[in-house]
Structures are given as structure tokens and as C-alpha cells.
Design a protein around this motif. Structure first.
Motif, mmCIF file in Angstrom:
data_model
loop_
_atom_site.group_PDB
_atom_site.id
_atom_site.type_symbol
_atom_site.label_atom_id
_atom_site.label_comp_id
_atom_site.label_asym_id
_atom_site.label_seq_id
_atom_site.Cartn_x
_atom_site.Cartn_y
_atom_site.Cartn_z
ATOM 1 N N MET A 214 0.828 -1.196 0.000
ATOM 2 C CA MET A 214 0.000 0.000 0.000
ATOM 3 C C MET A 214 0.869 1.256 0.000
ATOM 4 O O MET A 214 0.610 2.230 -0.721
ATOM 5 C CB MET A 214 -0.935 0.005 1.212
ATOM 6 C CG MET A 214 -1.950 -1.121 1.223
ATOM 7 S SD MET A 214 -2.993 -1.145 2.707
ATOM 8 C CE MET A 214 -4.179 0.153 2.295
ATOM 9 N N LYS A 215 1.921 1.218 0.798
ATOM 10 C CA LYS A 215 2.811 2.366 0.905
ATOM 11 C C LYS A 215 3.483 2.667 -0.441
ATOM 12 O O LYS A 215 3.740 3.829 -0.776
ATOM 13 C CB LYS A 215 3.870 2.099 1.977
ATOM 14 C CG LYS A 215 4.694 3.302 2.371
ATOM 15 C CD LYS A 215 5.679 2.971 3.486
ATOM 16 C CE LYS A 215 4.965 2.671 4.785
ATOM 17 N NZ LYS A 215 5.944 2.469 5.911
ATOM 18 N N ASP A 237 -7.422 -4.414 14.192
ATOM 19 C CA ASP A 237 -6.076 -4.104 14.670
ATOM 20 C C ASP A 237 -5.049 -4.058 13.552
ATOM 21 O O ASP A 237 -3.978 -3.470 13.709
ATOM 22 C CB ASP A 237 -5.642 -5.049 15.801
ATOM 23 C CG ASP A 237 -5.543 -6.503 15.391
ATOM 24 O OD1 ASP A 237 -5.836 -6.834 14.231
ATOM 25 O OD2 ASP A 237 -5.168 -7.321 16.256
ATOM 26 N N PHE A 238 -5.372 -4.656 12.384
ATOM 27 C CA PHE A 238 -4.485 -4.436 11.233
ATOM 28 C C PHE A 238 -4.551 -2.991 10.787
ATOM 29 O O PHE A 238 -3.520 -2.360 10.518
ATOM 30 C CB PHE A 238 -4.839 -5.351 10.060
ATOM 31 C CG PHE A 238 -4.154 -4.931 8.778
ATOM 32 C CD1 PHE A 238 -2.786 -5.091 8.623
ATOM 33 C CD2 PHE A 238 -4.871 -4.320 7.745
ATOM 34 C CE1 PHE A 238 -2.134 -4.678 7.460
ATOM 35 C CE2 PHE A 238 -4.233 -3.900 6.580
ATOM 36 C CZ PHE A 238 -2.865 -4.079 6.433
ATOM 37 N N TRP A 239 -5.767 -2.458 10.675
ATOM 38 C CA TRP A 239 -5.905 -1.056 10.269
ATOM 39 C C TRP A 239 -5.255 -0.131 11.300
ATOM 40 O O TRP A 239 -4.667 0.898 10.930
ATOM 41 C CB TRP A 239 -7.376 -0.700 10.092
ATOM 42 C CG TRP A 239 -8.071 -1.495 9.034
ATOM 43 C CD1 TRP A 239 -9.173 -2.291 9.183
ATOM 44 C CD2 TRP A 239 -7.709 -1.582 7.647
ATOM 45 N NE1 TRP A 239 -9.516 -2.874 7.991
ATOM 46 C CE2 TRP A 239 -8.643 -2.454 7.023
ATOM 47 C CE3 TRP A 239 -6.693 -1.024 6.882
ATOM 48 C CZ2 TRP A 239 -8.581 -2.767 5.676
ATOM 49 C CZ3 TRP A 239 -6.625 -1.336 5.529
ATOM 50 C CH2 TRP A 239 -7.566 -2.195 4.939
ATOM 51 N N GLN A 240 -5.333 -0.500 12.565
ATOM 52 C CA GLN A 240 -4.693 0.310 13.603
ATOM 53 C C GLN A 240 -3.177 0.313 13.470
ATOM 54 O O GLN A 240 -2.512 1.278 13.854
ATOM 55 C CB GLN A 240 -5.099 -0.222 14.986
ATOM 56 C CG GLN A 240 -6.567 0.017 15.312
ATOM 57 C CD GLN A 240 -7.044 -0.737 16.532
ATOM 58 O OE1 GLN A 240 -6.438 -1.733 16.939
ATOM 59 N NE2 GLN A 240 -8.143 -0.275 17.125
ATOM 60 N N PRO A 244 -1.778 4.347 10.429
ATOM 61 C CA PRO A 244 -0.810 5.343 10.910
ATOM 62 C C PRO A 244 0.505 5.310 10.136
ATOM 63 O O PRO A 244 1.118 6.369 9.909
ATOM 64 C CB PRO A 244 -0.606 4.952 12.375
ATOM 65 C CG PRO A 244 -1.876 4.273 12.768
ATOM 66 C CD PRO A 244 -2.284 3.507 11.541
ATOM 67 N N GLU A 245 0.933 4.118 9.718
ATOM 68 C CA GLU A 245 2.156 4.026 8.915
ATOM 69 C C GLU A 245 1.966 4.711 7.562
ATOM 70 O O GLU A 245 2.864 5.393 7.068
ATOM 71 C CB GLU A 245 2.532 2.555 8.700
ATOM 72 C CG GLU A 245 3.148 1.887 9.908
ATOM 73 C CD GLU A 245 4.478 2.521 10.292
ATOM 74 O OE1 GLU A 245 5.350 2.672 9.419
ATOM 75 O OE2 GLU A 245 4.615 2.894 11.471
ATOM 76 N N GLU A 249 3.430 9.029 5.425
ATOM 77 C CA GLU A 249 3.907 9.396 4.085
ATOM 78 C C GLU A 249 3.271 10.699 3.600
ATOM 79 O O GLU A 249 3.929 11.528 2.992
ATOM 80 C CB GLU A 249 3.599 8.271 3.090
ATOM 81 C CG GLU A 249 4.204 6.923 3.463
ATOM 82 C CD GLU A 249 5.712 6.990 3.579
ATOM 83 O OE1 GLU A 249 6.342 7.677 2.767
ATOM 84 O OE2 GLU A 249 6.261 6.338 4.508
ATOM 85 N N LYS A 250 1.976 10.856 3.832
ATOM 86 C CA LYS A 250 1.259 12.067 3.434
ATOM 87 C C LYS A 250 -0.129 12.010 4.059
ATOM 88 O O LYS A 250 -0.550 10.967 4.582
ATOM 89 C CB LYS A 250 1.166 12.206 1.906
ATOM 90 C CG LYS A 250 0.316 11.121 1.243
ATOM 91 C CD LYS A 250 0.391 11.142 -0.279
ATOM 92 C CE LYS A 250 -0.261 12.335 -0.912
ATOM 93 N NZ LYS A 250 -0.347 12.214 -2.384
ATOM 94 N N ASN A 251 -0.866 13.099 3.982
ATOM 95 C CA ASN A 251 -2.243 13.121 4.467
ATOM 96 C C ASN A 251 -3.117 12.414 3.441
ATOM 97 O O ASN A 251 -3.332 12.922 2.344
ATOM 98 C CB ASN A 251 -2.716 14.561 4.677
ATOM 99 C CG ASN A 251 -4.067 14.620 5.364
ATOM 100 O OD1 ASN A 251 -4.433 13.703 6.085
ATOM 101 N ND2 ASN A 251 -4.792 15.695 5.139
#
Length: 477
Positions: A214-215, A237-240, A244-245, A249-251
């Protein structure tokens, strides 16, 4: 589509406003940066690249991006652009599911498979063009002040994804040790998505690799966020961990194909689906429910969600159109009143590819199809509503939404009336959501502007007005 005409007006008068020619704006070289304030008055557009044009290509859509500004679009959600698995590629859906390999050899080339059976998360489907073509799409959108979010498929992969052989531990297996297709958590049985393999988020290495993929799209390709497929079936908890990671990178803007309120908490997803609102609107249009059901929906929504949670309002999307019928088949004579409602109620309205051209057939899901491309009443309506959404802060629907106030009427089962207000600006929606003529008294006084006709219109408390079936007003102060 039946047009809801105000007394004495004809359709050419109703949509007489002129829209300016699209212009590409000059922006800083670093591109277009997403801000919360720019989402307050946004319209989101879902593009089905395969079916958008006869070519079914990135380039065919890219050339039309400037036109989307006329519809008030500020976010483009691009359906999955990844290569599609050949193994177990579907040719049909539902109970009659068949794989392309089971069809006559001479016909197999017609079956292009599901966009959601991904074989590689870091490549593009050659059916749509090249990576450079996609980069041009993103660049053109940014140059026109529009964000691009990518449809991400975190719950499963296609059966010839590289992970199947290299990392079988990433997948859910049965008691025999065989990789399985996704299971419906409510029934414990297969969803029927037999063309994909279920991912197992108990595996921490999978979580890291999924986040890294995704990054990549944020870092290397400059996208502005993701619409995450069946986000509620992936552990919260995966989304958690992941979101944030990604935000480092950007908003970014995150849309969950889900309704669960917990996915919107603590800076996770920005927007979720207004599924309950969509289903309630369908039932009212079909005579199965009345306006009291909509009032109940709003009460429940306010209990479930926080004030700054954004819900996506829609009358159509790819699943609804392909599997549950067209807008007109689901909404009938209520189509226009319900479409307008998605723009003026709290949240962000969605336009699905073809809605703007009056799409009136269910698009094929596994084969090539195409939408109409002639501007008419459907375009004019959405351009007018997009203008209102963009320009009137009383319809703000993001992190700082405008107020909402239900207006009392003498009929709480047939007439829906409410006011949106922000810093003195008001937008009022009044509609007869029934198939019979209604005479009604409103708790409303004053002189306003009929937004659709630009004429003055007055209301007095206790004074009766008449509304034809599915007739509506949008008035502003």
C-alpha cells in the motif's frame, strides 16, 4: 427518468443554468495535497475503467477528467487497476458461478474476470494500459484539483498471486491444510467468492507486506488514499497498525467499504458506507417503508457515529448496479428525489460511472461492457447539485459538518423536510416521498430562493402546500 417539475415549469427551465468550460488549474510542482477543509464540500466519483469507455483504458478516462469538475467532483475512486488472476477466473456470478476455463475455448477470451481477484498488488492490468498511463491519470486529476484514491483489496488475492506459492502461510487453510476462499463470518460458510483465496491476518509477515504494498502506491505513484474492499472483514487491529504508517507518508483519504463505527475512530478511516441510509431509501421508494423509517435511520446514525465521521451517500455503485439492478429499477419514480437527498443530507455524495449519463442497464461484471456518453438531464441534474454541494457551506459534510435540523410537518410518514445550516447559510429540502398527492403544513416561515429555478418562494407556518408524488424543493436563503 421522470423529472420532478415545479408547477408551471418545463424541463429546459429547470436546468437552464450554464456550466463553465473545464479549465486545468496551475498547482505547485509537488502536486495536490489533501486537506480536511477541501473534503467538506466534495463529491466522490467511482470510475470503472473497464466499462467507462469502449476502449476501457486509463487514457480514455483521463481525457474526461476535466469534465468531472462540472459535477463538483473532488475525489476520484478508481476501481482496482491490478492484473487479474487467470486461475479460477470467473465467467459468471451468483448461484450460476462458472470459471472462464469451463466455457467453450472460443469464448474464453471474453471473460476478463473480477477486478477483485488480484494477481499482483504492484502492477497495473495491461487491459487498461501501462503504469505511465496511470501516472498520467493521477497527474491530470491533481492538475484539476482532484484527489485519486485507489481501490485496495486487502481481504484476499487471486489464485495465481505470487504469495500462493512463495508464502502459503499468508492464507487461511481448512483442516486438510488447503487454502480456502473467503468465509462469511456471520454464517461460517463460503461467500461464494471462489475466484479468490482468503488471507490470514494472524500472520504478522503478511501484515507487513500488505502495508508495504500500500505504501508503494503513495510513495512511488502519488495516490491520495484508498477505498478498502470489505474493510470490516479485515481485523481492526491491522488497520490500527497500517493506517498510521501510511499517514506518515502524506495526508491520505481512507474510505472503508464497511459500516462499522470503530473503523472511523482514532484517525483510522475517514469515511464509511451509508448502507443503512441506502437501503432505507430503496425501501421508501418501493413502498415498503415510509418517511418515519428515514427519521429512525437518522436517529440511529447519530447514536452510532461521531459528529466528524463521514458517511458516503449513494443511490448506485458497481455492486448495486451489476447485481441488484439499475437506479431506475430500484427507485422508480422516486429516483430524482432520492438522488437529490444524497447531496443535501450529511455526508459525501457518490456518482458511479454512467450515472451522469443516465446509465439504465446493469453493467456486466466479468466481461466488457460500456456506459452511455451523451450528456442530458442526468448530467444537468448532477452538475446543478454538484455546484450546490461545492459552493454552499450549509452542505458541509466532512470533519466539520454543517448543522442538521428536522422540520416538523403535518405528515411524518410522507413528507421529509429538513434544514442544513452553517454560519447563517441555509439549505432546506422538502419532499413528498410517497406515490400519492399530499397536502401538508410545515413549521417553516420566510421567503427563500428555489435553487433549481432561481425563483423566490415563500412559506408560512400553518399554510398548506400541495406536493405531487415524489416532488421536492431545494430552497436556500
Amino acid at each position: 427518468m421522470k423529472k420532478i417539475l415545479l408547477s408551471g415549469l418545463i424541463i429546459s427551465t429547470l436546468f437552464s443554468c450554464k456550466t463553465s468550460q473545464p479549465q486545468i488549474v496551475n498547482l505547485p510542482p509537488e502536486g495536490y495535497h489533501l486537506t480536511d477543509s477541501s473534503l467538506e464540500n466534495a463529491v466522490i466519483y467511482q470510475v470503472n475503467i473497464r466499462q467507462y469507455s469502449p476502449e476501457g483504458s486509463f487514457n480514455a478516462f483521463t481525457k474526461d477528467i476535466p469534465n468531472l469538475k462540472q459535477l463538483g467532483v473532488k475525489v476520484i475512486w478508481v476501481m482496482p487497476i491490478f492484473p487479474i488472476s487467470q486461475t479460477k477466473r470467473k465467467a459468471t456470478g451468483g448461484d450460476d458461478s462458472k470459471f472462464a476455463s469451463e466455457m467453450p475455448a472460443a469464448e474464453q477470451h471474453k471473460y476478463l474476470g473480477s477486478y477483485y481477484a488480484v494477481s499482483d498488488f504492484k502492477k497495473v492490468n495491461p487491459e487498461f494500459g501501462t503504469m505511465d498511463d496511470f501516472r498520467k491519470l493521477v497527474k491530470t486529476a491533481h492538475a484539476n484539483g482532484i484527489y485519486v484514491i485507489l481501490d485496495w483489496v486487502p481481504n484476499h488475492t487471486g489464485w495465481d498471486h505470487v504469495w500462493i506459492n512463495e508464502h502459503p502461510e499468508y492464507y487461511t487453510k481448512n483442516e486438510k491444510g488447503e487454502i480456502i476462499d473467503p468465509i462469511n463470518p456471520e454464517t461460517g460458510k463460503s461467500w461464494g467468492w471462489t475466484d479468490v483465496a482468503d488471507l490470514n491476518y494472524d500472520n504478522q509477515a503478511l501484515r507487513k507486506e500488505m502495508t508495504a504494498d500500500m505504501k508503494y502506491w503513495i510513495q512511488k505513484e502519488g495516490i491520495d488514499g484508498f477505498r478498502c474492499d470489505v474493510a470490516g472483514n479485515v481485523p481492526t487491529d491491522f488497520w490500527q497498525q497500517a493506517i498510521p504508517e501510511l499517514r506518515k507518508e502524506k495526508n491520505i483519504f481512507m474510505l472503508a467499504e464497511a459500516w462499522e463505527p470503530e473503523l472511523l475512530k482514532d484517525n483510522l478511516f475517514d469515511m464509511a458506507y451509508a448502507w443503512d441510509g441506502h437501503h432505507t431509501s430503496n425501501k421508501i421508494a418501493q413502498g415498503k417503508e415510509n418517511v418515519s423509517a428515514w427519521d429512525k435511520y437518522m436517529v440511529e446514525k447519530n447514536k452510532k457515529y461521531e459528529a466528524n465521521d463521514i458517511l458516503m451517500n449513494f443511490v448506485d455503485n458497481h455492486d448495486e448496479n451489476s447485481w441488484n439492478g439499475t437506479i431506475s429499477s430500484r427507485l422508480g419514480e422516486a429516483e430524482e428525489a432520492m438522488t437529490v437527498l444524497t447531496y443535501v443530507m450529511p455526508g459525501m455524495p457518490l456518482v458511479y460511472s454512467g450515472n451522469e449519463y443516465g446509465l439504465n442497464h446493469s453493467l456486466k461484471f466479468f466481461e466488457k461492457d460500456s456506459i452511455p456518453k451523451t450528456k442530458g438531464a442526468a448530467w444537468d441534474l448532477r452538475a446543478k447539485l454538484g455546484q450546490l454541494k461545492n459552493e454552499n457551506s450549509a452542505l458541509n459534510g466532512g470533519k466539520n459538518p454543517a448543522g442538521f435540523n428536522r422540520i416538523n410537518t403535518s405528515s411524518d410518514t410522507t413528507i421529509l423536510a429538513f434544514e442544513r445550516e452553517n454560519k447563517g447559510k441555509k439549505v432546506i429540502y422538502i419532499a413528498n416521498l410517497s406515490k400519492t398527492n399530499q397536502k401538508v403544513k410545515l413549521e417553516l416561515s420566510g421567503t427563500f430562493t428555489n435553487f433549481m429555478t432561481n425563483e423566490k418562494i415563500s412559506f408560512s407556518k400553518g399554510k398548506e402546500i400541495s406536493l405531487q408524488p415524489w416532488q421536492y424543493y431545494i430552497v436556500t436563503n
